[in-house]
Design a protein around this motif. Sequence first.
Motif, PDB file in Angstrom:
ATOM      1  N   LYS A   7      -2.695  27.565   5.282  1.00 30.77           N
ATOM      2  CA  LYS A   7      -4.036  27.387   5.849  1.00 30.77           C
ATOM      3  C   LYS A   7      -4.835  28.683   5.792  1.00 30.77           C
ATOM      4  CE  LYS A   7      -2.904  23.633   9.001  1.00 30.77           C
ATOM      5  NZ  LYS A   7      -2.810  23.227  10.414  1.00 30.77           N
ATOM      6  N   GLU A  10      -5.909  29.298   2.177  1.00 28.49           N
ATOM      7  CA  GLU A  10      -6.952  28.344   1.780  1.00 28.49           C
ATOM      8  C   GLU A  10      -8.302  28.853   2.289  1.00 28.49           C
ATOM      9  OE1 GLU A  10      -5.649  24.600   3.401  1.00 28.49           O
ATOM     10  OE2 GLU A  10      -4.356  24.186   1.672  1.00 28.49           O
ATOM     11  N   LYS A  11      -8.328  29.297   3.525  1.00 27.16           N
ATOM     12  CA  LYS A  11      -9.556  29.833   4.113  1.00 27.16           C
ATOM     13  C   LYS A  11      -9.953  31.147   3.432  1.00 27.16           C
ATOM     14  CE  LYS A  11     -12.511  29.973   7.694  1.00 27.16           C
ATOM     15  NZ  LYS A  11     -13.675  29.143   7.720  1.00 27.16           N
ATOM     16  N   SER A  14     -11.536  30.550   0.104  1.00 27.71           N
ATOM     17  CA  SER A  14     -12.775  29.770   0.076  1.00 27.71           C
ATOM     18  C   SER A  14     -13.902  30.357   0.929  1.00 27.71           C
ATOM     19  CB  SER A  14     -12.493  28.334   0.546  1.00 27.71           C
ATOM     20  OG  SER A  14     -12.124  28.330   1.916  1.00 27.71           O
ATOM     21  N   ASP A  15     -13.596  31.345   1.742  1.00 25.67           N
ATOM     22  CA  ASP A  15     -14.588  31.905   2.659  1.00 25.67           C
ATOM     23  C   ASP A  15     -14.906  33.349   2.256  1.00 25.67           C
ATOM     24  OD1 ASP A  15     -16.009  33.044   4.764  1.00 25.67           O
ATOM     25  OD2 ASP A  15     -14.802  32.079   6.317  1.00 25.67           O
TER      26      ASP A  15
END
Length: 110
Positions: A7, A10-11, A14-15
């Motif tokens: 998690k 993934e953040k 993408s951030d």
Amino acid sequence: MNINVIKFFEKYNSDPELYQRIQDAVAAYPGSLELREALVEAVLLPVAEEMGLPFTVVDLKVYEATRHNAKHKDVELTEEDLAAEDEDEDYWLEGKGWTNDESAFCTGNH
């Protein structure tokens, strides 16, 4: 595998704001960037904890080894291929002073 590592990355991937925050922390890190575990403990783990996604260095090692092994499963690559691919990967530990040498973790007769 600790799902928080997945998690978190993934953040992270993408951030752009989180990515920049981590890059700024790495740039300001007072220790040696070659001491990857210390860097992870000082930079990544506190941010992950703050986000409610705590994980450990061992969790990160498992995550990176799993990614690395999945990418190279059933593929015969030369040493040059592996070196070139690893340069493109965004690993924190794998290929940066830490290797997946299971014998280093085993004691006694296994």
